[in-house]
Motif scaffolding. Sequence first.
Motif, mmCIF file in Angstrom:
data_model
loop_
_atom_site.group_PDB
_atom_site.id
_atom_site.type_symbol
_atom_site.label_atom_id
_atom_site.label_comp_id
_atom_site.label_asym_id
_atom_site.label_seq_id
_atom_site.Cartn_x
_atom_site.Cartn_y
_atom_site.Cartn_z
ATOM 1 N N GLY A 156 0.790 -1.226 0.000
ATOM 2 C CA GLY A 156 0.000 0.000 0.000
ATOM 3 C C GLY A 156 0.815 1.265 0.000
ATOM 4 O O GLY A 156 0.274 2.356 -0.145
ATOM 5 N N PRO A 167 -6.650 4.475 8.880
ATOM 6 C CA PRO A 167 -7.106 4.408 7.470
ATOM 7 C C PRO A 167 -8.020 3.230 7.071
ATOM 8 O O PRO A 167 -8.913 3.434 6.251
ATOM 9 C CB PRO A 167 -5.815 4.379 6.674
ATOM 10 N N PRO A 168 -7.822 2.039 7.584
ATOM 11 C CA PRO A 168 -8.655 0.942 7.070
ATOM 12 C C PRO A 168 -10.140 1.143 7.366
ATOM 13 O O PRO A 168 -10.497 1.620 8.442
ATOM 14 C CB PRO A 168 -8.126 -0.290 7.818
ATOM 15 N N CYS A 198 -0.526 -1.988 10.952
ATOM 16 C CA CYS A 198 -0.052 -1.893 9.575
ATOM 17 C C CYS A 198 0.995 -0.795 9.494
ATOM 18 O O CYS A 198 0.717 0.354 9.819
ATOM 19 C CB CYS A 198 -1.211 -1.585 8.636
ATOM 20 N N CYS A 247 -3.856 -5.858 4.837
ATOM 21 C CA CYS A 247 -4.520 -4.641 5.318
ATOM 22 C C CYS A 247 -5.635 -4.229 4.363
ATOM 23 O O CYS A 247 -5.466 -4.234 3.151
ATOM 24 C CB CYS A 247 -3.503 -3.513 5.433
ATOM 25 N N CYS A 277 2.309 0.701 7.040
ATOM 26 C CA CYS A 277 2.292 1.619 5.906
ATOM 27 C C CYS A 277 1.678 2.977 6.240
ATOM 28 O O CYS A 277 2.276 4.011 6.012
ATOM 29 C CB CYS A 277 1.573 0.980 4.723
ATOM 30 N N HIS A 278 0.468 2.952 6.755
ATOM 31 C CA HIS A 278 -0.158 4.222 7.148
ATOM 32 C C HIS A 278 -0.726 4.103 8.546
ATOM 33 O O HIS A 278 -1.726 4.706 8.878
ATOM 34 C CB HIS A 278 -1.221 4.640 6.143
ATOM 35 N N PHE A 279 -0.117 3.238 9.315
ATOM 36 C CA PHE A 279 -0.458 3.083 10.726
ATOM 37 C C PHE A 279 -1.912 2.676 10.950
ATOM 38 O O PHE A 279 -2.567 3.162 11.866
ATOM 39 C CB PHE A 279 -0.110 4.357 11.495
ATOM 40 N N GLY A 280 -2.396 1.813 10.121
ATOM 41 C CA GLY A 280 -3.722 1.250 10.323
ATOM 42 C C GLY A 280 -3.677 0.280 11.497
ATOM 43 O O GLY A 280 -2.661 -0.356 11.755
ATOM 44 N N HIS A 287 -6.816 -1.425 3.938
ATOM 45 C CA HIS A 287 -6.666 -0.096 3.361
ATOM 46 C C HIS A 287 -6.093 -0.229 1.954
ATOM 47 O O HIS A 287 -6.834 -0.129 0.982
ATOM 48 C CB HIS A 287 -5.774 0.774 4.258
ATOM 49 N N LEU A 288 -4.809 -0.508 1.860
ATOM 50 C CA LEU A 288 -4.226 -0.655 0.525
ATOM 51 C C LEU A 288 -3.386 -1.918 0.376
ATOM 52 O O LEU A 288 -2.627 -2.059 -0.572
ATOM 53 C CB LEU A 288 -3.385 0.572 0.171
ATOM 54 N N GLY A 289 -3.518 -2.836 1.330
ATOM 55 C CA GLY A 289 -2.951 -4.155 1.084
ATOM 56 C C GLY A 289 -1.586 -4.468 1.655
ATOM 57 O O GLY A 289 -0.994 -5.476 1.289
ATOM 58 N N CYS A 290 -1.048 -3.659 2.538
ATOM 59 C CA CYS A 290 0.213 -4.033 3.166
ATOM 60 C C CYS A 290 -0.014 -5.217 4.103
ATOM 61 O O CYS A 290 -1.141 -5.591 4.370
ATOM 62 C CB CYS A 290 0.783 -2.867 3.955
#
Lengths: 154, 169
Positions: free
Chosen positions: A57, B140-141, B122, B101, B124-127, B103-106
Amino acid sequence: MKWVSKDIETYLSAKEYVDTAVIPLYSVSFGNEMKQSASSAEFITLLTNYLERQFTGRLMLVPPYTYLKSDQYEDIMNGLKKWEEKIEKNEFKHIFYITSEIEWKNVEDELKGSLIWLPSLPLEYLNESQKMSMIESQVKQLLTLFTQKWHENL
Amino acid sequence: MSKHRVSRRQFLSYTLTGVGGFMAAGMLMPMVRFAIDPVLKAEAGGDFIATPLKIKDITAEPQRVDFTFEQKDAWYTSEVTNTAWVYKDEQDNIVALSPVCKHLGCTVGWASSEDHPDQFFCPCHFGRYTKDGTNVKGTPPLAPLDVYPIQEKDGLLYLGKAEPRTKEA
Ligand code: FES
Protein backbone atom coordinates in the motif's frame (compact mmCIF):
# COMPACT_ATOMS: atom_id res chain seq x y z
CA MET A 1 2.11 -2.08 -5.81
CA LYS A 2 3.35 -3.81 -8.86
CA TRP A 3 3.68 -2.56 -12.39
CA VAL A 4 0.44 -4.15 -13.54
CA SER A 5 -2.65 -2.34 -14.68
CA LYS A 6 -4.78 -3.43 -11.76
CA ASP A 7 -2.35 -2.06 -9.22
CA ILE A 8 -1.76 1.11 -11.17
CA GLU A 9 -5.48 1.73 -11.12
CA THR A 10 -5.48 1.47 -7.34
CA TYR A 11 -2.45 3.70 -7.27
CA LEU A 12 -4.12 6.40 -9.31
CA SER A 13 -7.03 6.51 -6.92
CA ALA A 14 -4.85 6.53 -3.81
CA LYS A 15 -1.75 8.43 -4.90
CA GLU A 16 -1.34 10.34 -1.69
CA TYR A 17 -0.69 7.12 0.20
CA VAL A 18 1.93 5.72 -2.12
CA ASP A 19 5.00 7.86 -1.66
CA THR A 20 7.82 5.39 -2.18
CA ALA A 21 9.30 4.01 -5.37
CA VAL A 22 11.54 0.95 -5.42
CA ILE A 23 13.76 0.38 -8.42
CA PRO A 24 15.74 -2.83 -8.76
CA LEU A 25 19.04 -2.38 -10.59
CA TYR A 26 20.09 -5.29 -12.80
CA SER A 27 23.28 -5.65 -14.69
CA VAL A 28 23.33 -8.02 -17.59
CA SER A 29 26.43 -9.77 -18.81
CA PHE A 30 27.04 -12.60 -21.21
CA GLY A 31 29.76 -15.18 -21.56
CA ASN A 32 31.44 -16.33 -18.39
CA GLU A 33 29.48 -14.03 -16.18
CA MET A 34 26.10 -14.93 -17.59
CA LYS A 35 25.16 -17.27 -14.79
CA GLN A 36 26.21 -14.92 -12.06
CA SER A 37 24.25 -12.20 -13.76
CA ALA A 38 21.12 -14.31 -13.90
CA SER A 39 21.37 -15.53 -10.37
CA SER A 40 21.75 -12.01 -8.97
CA ALA A 41 18.77 -10.86 -10.97
CA GLU A 42 16.77 -13.78 -9.66
CA PHE A 43 17.69 -12.96 -6.12
CA ILE A 44 16.78 -9.30 -6.45
CA THR A 45 13.50 -10.20 -8.14
CA LEU A 46 12.43 -12.50 -5.33
CA LEU A 47 13.51 -10.06 -2.73
CA THR A 48 11.79 -7.02 -4.18
CA ASN A 49 8.62 -9.02 -4.78
CA TYR A 50 8.55 -10.06 -1.18
CA LEU A 51 9.21 -6.51 -0.11
CA GLU A 52 6.38 -5.33 -2.28
CA ARG A 53 4.09 -7.75 -0.59
CA GLN A 54 4.88 -6.40 2.83
CA PHE A 55 4.43 -2.78 1.78
CA THR A 56 1.95 -3.04 -1.08
CA GLY A 57 0.00 0.00 0.00
CA ARG A 58 2.87 2.37 0.29
CA LEU A 59 5.41 1.49 -2.35
CA MET A 60 5.49 1.12 -6.08
CA LEU A 61 7.77 -1.53 -7.48
CA VAL A 62 8.95 0.00 -10.73
CA PRO A 63 10.27 -2.24 -13.53
CA PRO A 64 13.99 -2.83 -13.03
CA TYR A 65 16.58 -0.51 -14.47
CA THR A 66 18.60 -2.87 -16.60
CA TYR A 67 21.98 -2.14 -18.16
CA LEU A 68 24.85 -3.96 -19.75
CA LYS A 69 27.66 -4.48 -17.35
CA SER A 70 30.13 -3.71 -20.12
CA ASP A 71 28.60 -0.28 -20.73
CA GLN A 72 30.28 2.99 -19.87
CA TYR A 73 29.71 4.02 -16.32
CA GLU A 74 28.58 7.54 -17.31
CA ASP A 75 25.92 6.16 -19.62
CA ILE A 76 24.55 3.86 -16.96
CA MET A 77 24.50 6.64 -14.42
CA ASN A 78 22.92 9.19 -16.72
CA GLY A 79 20.24 6.74 -17.68
CA LEU A 80 19.36 6.11 -14.08
CA LYS A 81 19.41 9.81 -13.26
CA LYS A 82 16.80 10.35 -15.92
CA TRP A 83 14.61 7.74 -14.24
CA GLU A 84 15.16 9.39 -10.92
CA GLU A 85 14.11 12.75 -12.26
CA LYS A 86 10.92 11.35 -13.78
CA ILE A 87 10.00 9.46 -10.67
CA GLU A 88 10.62 12.43 -8.42
CA LYS A 89 8.47 14.61 -10.61
CA ASN A 90 5.70 12.12 -10.17
CA GLU A 91 5.33 12.73 -6.49
CA PHE A 92 7.33 9.90 -5.04
CA LYS A 93 8.94 11.29 -1.93
CA HIS A 94 11.20 8.34 -1.30
CA ILE A 95 13.21 6.44 -3.86
CA PHE A 96 15.05 3.22 -3.09
CA TYR A 97 17.42 1.39 -5.39
CA ILE A 98 18.01 -2.24 -4.67
CA THR A 99 20.91 -4.04 -6.21
CA SER A 100 23.49 -6.73 -5.63
CA GLU A 101 26.14 -4.96 -7.71
CA ILE A 102 28.78 -3.68 -5.34
CA GLU A 103 29.91 -1.00 -7.82
CA TRP A 104 26.89 1.10 -7.02
CA LYS A 105 28.11 1.52 -3.47
CA ASN A 106 30.94 3.77 -4.67
CA VAL A 107 28.68 6.16 -6.52
CA GLU A 108 25.83 6.19 -4.06
CA ASP A 109 26.25 9.89 -3.37
CA GLU A 110 25.46 10.87 -6.91
CA LEU A 111 21.93 9.63 -6.48
CA LYS A 112 19.23 11.33 -4.51
CA GLY A 113 17.45 8.14 -3.62
CA SER A 114 18.77 5.64 -1.10
CA LEU A 115 20.84 2.79 -2.38
CA ILE A 116 20.47 -0.60 -0.79
CA TRP A 117 23.12 -3.09 -1.64
CA LEU A 118 22.69 -6.73 -0.75
CA PRO A 119 25.11 -9.50 -1.59
CA SER A 120 23.37 -11.95 -3.87
CA LEU A 121 22.71 -15.29 -2.24
CA PRO A 122 22.81 -18.41 -4.37
CA LEU A 123 19.25 -19.70 -4.33
CA GLU A 124 19.54 -22.45 -6.90
CA TYR A 125 20.21 -25.26 -4.43
CA LEU A 126 17.47 -24.32 -2.02
CA ASN A 127 13.96 -25.64 -1.96
CA GLU A 128 11.00 -23.32 -1.92
CA SER A 129 10.62 -23.00 1.82
CA GLN A 130 14.33 -22.52 2.42
CA LYS A 131 14.32 -19.82 -0.22
CA MET A 132 11.40 -18.18 1.47
CA SER A 133 12.99 -18.03 4.89
CA MET A 134 16.23 -16.79 3.46
CA ILE A 135 14.58 -13.97 1.56
CA GLU A 136 12.46 -13.22 4.54
CA SER A 137 15.35 -12.76 6.89
CA GLN A 138 16.94 -10.38 4.40
CA VAL A 139 13.78 -8.40 3.92
CA LYS A 140 13.24 -8.11 7.66
CA GLN A 141 16.24 -5.87 7.87
CA LEU A 142 15.02 -3.83 4.96
CA LEU A 143 11.66 -3.31 6.59
CA THR A 144 13.16 -1.37 9.47
CA LEU A 145 15.21 0.63 7.02
CA PHE A 146 12.07 1.65 5.20
CA THR A 147 10.05 2.47 8.27
CA GLN A 148 12.94 4.55 9.60
CA LYS A 149 13.10 6.54 6.39
CA TRP A 150 9.39 7.13 6.55
CA HIS A 151 9.65 8.34 10.13
CA GLU A 152 12.47 10.74 9.37
CA ASN A 153 10.36 12.71 6.98
CA LEU A 154 7.17 12.78 8.94
CA MET B 1 -28.13 -27.28 -63.87
CA SER B 2 -29.99 -25.58 -61.04
CA LYS B 3 -30.88 -21.93 -61.32
CA HIS B 4 -29.31 -21.21 -57.99
CA ARG B 5 -25.83 -21.44 -59.15
CA VAL B 6 -23.56 -20.09 -56.54
CA SER B 7 -21.29 -17.57 -58.07
CA ARG B 8 -17.70 -17.45 -57.07
CA ARG B 9 -18.27 -14.18 -55.25
CA GLN B 10 -21.22 -15.52 -53.29
CA PHE B 11 -19.38 -18.65 -52.42
CA LEU B 12 -16.51 -16.63 -51.05
CA SER B 13 -18.72 -14.37 -49.03
CA TYR B 14 -20.62 -17.33 -47.59
CA THR B 15 -17.50 -19.08 -46.53
CA LEU B 16 -16.02 -15.91 -45.10
CA THR B 17 -19.13 -15.25 -43.05
CA GLY B 18 -18.92 -18.79 -41.83
CA VAL B 19 -15.33 -18.46 -40.83
CA GLY B 20 -15.99 -15.09 -39.28
CA GLY B 21 -18.78 -16.60 -37.27
CA PHE B 22 -16.50 -19.29 -36.01
CA MET B 23 -13.92 -16.77 -35.03
CA ALA B 24 -16.45 -14.61 -33.26
CA ALA B 25 -17.67 -17.64 -31.37
CA GLY B 26 -14.11 -18.53 -30.56
CA MET B 27 -13.61 -15.11 -29.07
CA LEU B 28 -16.94 -14.91 -27.34
CA MET B 29 -16.88 -18.26 -25.64
CA PRO B 30 -13.96 -17.51 -23.34
CA MET B 31 -15.47 -14.10 -22.61
CA VAL B 32 -18.71 -15.67 -21.59
CA ARG B 33 -16.79 -18.13 -19.50
CA PHE B 34 -14.89 -15.35 -17.81
CA ALA B 35 -18.16 -13.69 -17.06
CA ILE B 36 -19.70 -16.75 -15.45
CA ASP B 37 -16.58 -18.28 -14.05
CA PRO B 38 -16.44 -16.41 -10.77
CA VAL B 39 -19.90 -17.67 -10.00
CA LEU B 40 -18.94 -21.24 -10.73
CA LYS B 41 -15.78 -20.90 -8.71
CA ALA B 42 -17.52 -19.53 -5.66
CA GLU B 43 -19.64 -22.64 -5.61
CA ALA B 44 -16.78 -25.00 -5.96
CA GLY B 45 -14.57 -23.06 -3.57
CA GLY B 46 -14.10 -25.83 -1.04
CA ASP B 47 -10.36 -26.01 -1.35
CA PHE B 48 -8.76 -26.24 2.02
CA ILE B 49 -5.02 -26.10 2.32
CA ALA B 50 -3.01 -27.76 5.03
CA THR B 51 -0.93 -25.61 7.32
CA PRO B 52 1.96 -26.88 9.41
CA LEU B 53 0.17 -25.74 12.55
CA LYS B 54 -1.18 -28.35 14.98
CA ILE B 55 -4.57 -27.59 16.42
CA LYS B 56 -3.33 -28.32 19.91
CA ASP B 57 -0.60 -25.70 19.57
CA ILE B 58 -3.05 -22.90 18.98
CA THR B 59 -3.15 -20.51 21.92
CA ALA B 60 -4.90 -17.30 22.84
CA GLU B 61 -1.94 -15.36 21.45
CA PRO B 62 -2.13 -14.80 17.69
CA GLN B 63 0.66 -16.65 15.91
CA ARG B 64 1.84 -16.46 12.37
CA VAL B 65 1.29 -19.43 10.09
CA ASP B 66 2.62 -19.68 6.56
CA PHE B 67 1.12 -22.13 4.14
CA THR B 68 2.06 -22.86 0.57
CA PHE B 69 0.06 -23.97 -2.41
CA GLU B 70 0.22 -23.94 -6.18
CA GLN B 71 -1.33 -21.13 -8.07
CA LYS B 72 -1.93 -20.87 -11.77
CA ASP B 73 -1.55 -17.49 -13.40
CA ALA B 74 -2.39 -17.81 -17.05
CA TRP B 75 0.20 -20.35 -18.22
CA TYR B 76 2.46 -19.84 -15.29
CA THR B 77 2.24 -22.07 -12.26
CA SER B 78 3.96 -20.91 -9.16
CA GLU B 79 4.15 -21.73 -5.53
CA VAL B 80 2.47 -19.13 -3.43
CA THR B 81 2.89 -18.69 0.26
CA ASN B 82 0.13 -17.10 2.25
CA THR B 83 0.07 -16.12 5.84
CA ALA B 84 -2.58 -16.21 8.54
CA TRP B 85 -2.75 -14.99 12.10
CA VAL B 86 -4.25 -17.77 14.19
CA TYR B 87 -5.47 -17.86 17.79
CA LYS B 88 -8.26 -19.12 20.05
CA ASP B 89 -10.81 -16.61 21.19
CA GLU B 90 -12.53 -16.49 24.59
CA GLN B 91 -15.09 -19.06 23.51
CA ASP B 92 -12.29 -21.38 22.46
CA ASN B 93 -13.10 -20.93 18.81
CA ILE B 94 -10.19 -20.90 16.40
CA VAL B 95 -9.85 -17.65 14.51
CA ALA B 96 -7.65 -17.27 11.43
CA LEU B 97 -7.21 -13.77 10.08
CA SER B 98 -5.72 -12.63 6.81
CA PRO B 99 -2.73 -10.30 7.23
CA VAL B 100 -3.68 -8.17 4.24
CA CYS B 101 -4.52 -4.64 5.32
CA LYS B 102 -7.93 -3.55 4.12
CA HIS B 103 -6.67 -0.10 3.36
CA LEU B 104 -4.23 -0.66 0.52
CA GLY B 105 -2.95 -4.15 1.08
CA CYS B 106 0.21 -4.03 3.17
CA THR B 107 0.96 -6.90 5.51
CA VAL B 108 -0.14 -6.31 9.08
CA GLY B 109 1.62 -7.71 12.12
CA TRP B 110 0.37 -8.64 15.56
CA ALA B 111 1.66 -6.39 18.32
CA SER B 112 4.24 -4.92 15.95
CA SER B 113 3.65 -1.43 17.27
CA GLU B 114 5.04 -0.78 20.73
CA ASP B 115 2.26 1.61 21.53
CA HIS B 116 -0.45 -0.94 20.80
CA PRO B 117 0.77 -4.33 21.93
CA ASP B 118 -2.67 -5.92 21.75
CA GLN B 119 -3.61 -4.94 18.24
CA PHE B 120 -2.76 -5.72 14.64
CA PHE B 121 -0.68 -2.96 13.14
CA CYS B 122 -0.05 -1.89 9.57
CA PRO B 123 3.31 -0.16 9.08
CA CYS B 124 2.29 1.62 5.91
CA HIS B 125 -0.16 4.22 7.15
CA PHE B 126 -0.46 3.08 10.73
CA GLY B 127 -3.72 1.25 10.32
CA ARG B 128 -4.82 -0.74 13.36
CA TYR B 129 -7.18 -3.62 14.12
CA THR B 130 -8.28 -5.09 17.40
CA LYS B 131 -7.56 -8.74 18.12
CA ASP B 132 -10.75 -9.92 16.48
CA GLY B 133 -9.79 -8.08 13.31
CA THR B 134 -12.07 -5.07 13.68
CA ASN B 135 -10.58 -1.94 12.21
CA VAL B 136 -9.89 0.79 14.74
CA LYS B 137 -11.81 3.97 13.99
CA GLY B 138 -9.67 6.90 13.03
CA THR B 139 -7.04 4.79 11.28
CA PRO B 140 -7.11 4.41 7.47
CA PRO B 141 -8.65 0.94 7.07
CA LEU B 142 -12.39 0.97 6.57
CA ALA B 143 -13.16 -2.72 6.98
CA PRO B 144 -12.20 -5.56 9.30
CA LEU B 145 -9.52 -8.05 8.28
CA ASP B 146 -10.64 -10.96 6.11
CA VAL B 147 -11.25 -14.27 7.81
CA TYR B 148 -10.12 -17.70 6.66
CA PRO B 149 -12.65 -20.49 6.95
CA ILE B 150 -11.02 -23.25 8.96
CA GLN B 151 -11.09 -27.04 9.09
CA GLU B 152 -9.40 -29.61 11.21
CA LYS B 153 -7.86 -32.71 9.70
CA ASP B 154 -5.55 -35.18 11.43
CA GLY B 155 -4.86 -32.67 14.15
CA LEU B 156 -3.68 -30.06 11.68
CA LEU B 157 -5.22 -26.74 10.82
CA TYR B 158 -6.58 -26.38 7.27
CA LEU B 159 -7.46 -23.02 5.80
CA GLY B 160 -9.80 -22.07 2.97
CA LYS B 161 -9.92 -18.89 0.98
CA ALA B 162 -10.03 -15.72 3.07
CA GLU B 163 -13.37 -13.94 2.96
CA PRO B 164 -14.51 -10.52 4.03
CA ARG B 165 -16.14 -10.66 7.41
CA THR B 166 -19.88 -10.51 6.99
CA LYS B 167 -21.22 -9.78 10.42
CA GLU B 168 -20.62 -6.15 11.19
CA ALA B 169 -18.88 -5.41 14.43
S1 FES C 1 -2.19 -0.11 3.77
FE1 FES C 1 -2.52 -0.54 5.87
S2 FES C 1 -2.95 1.44 6.64
FE2 FES C 1 -2.65 1.85 4.54
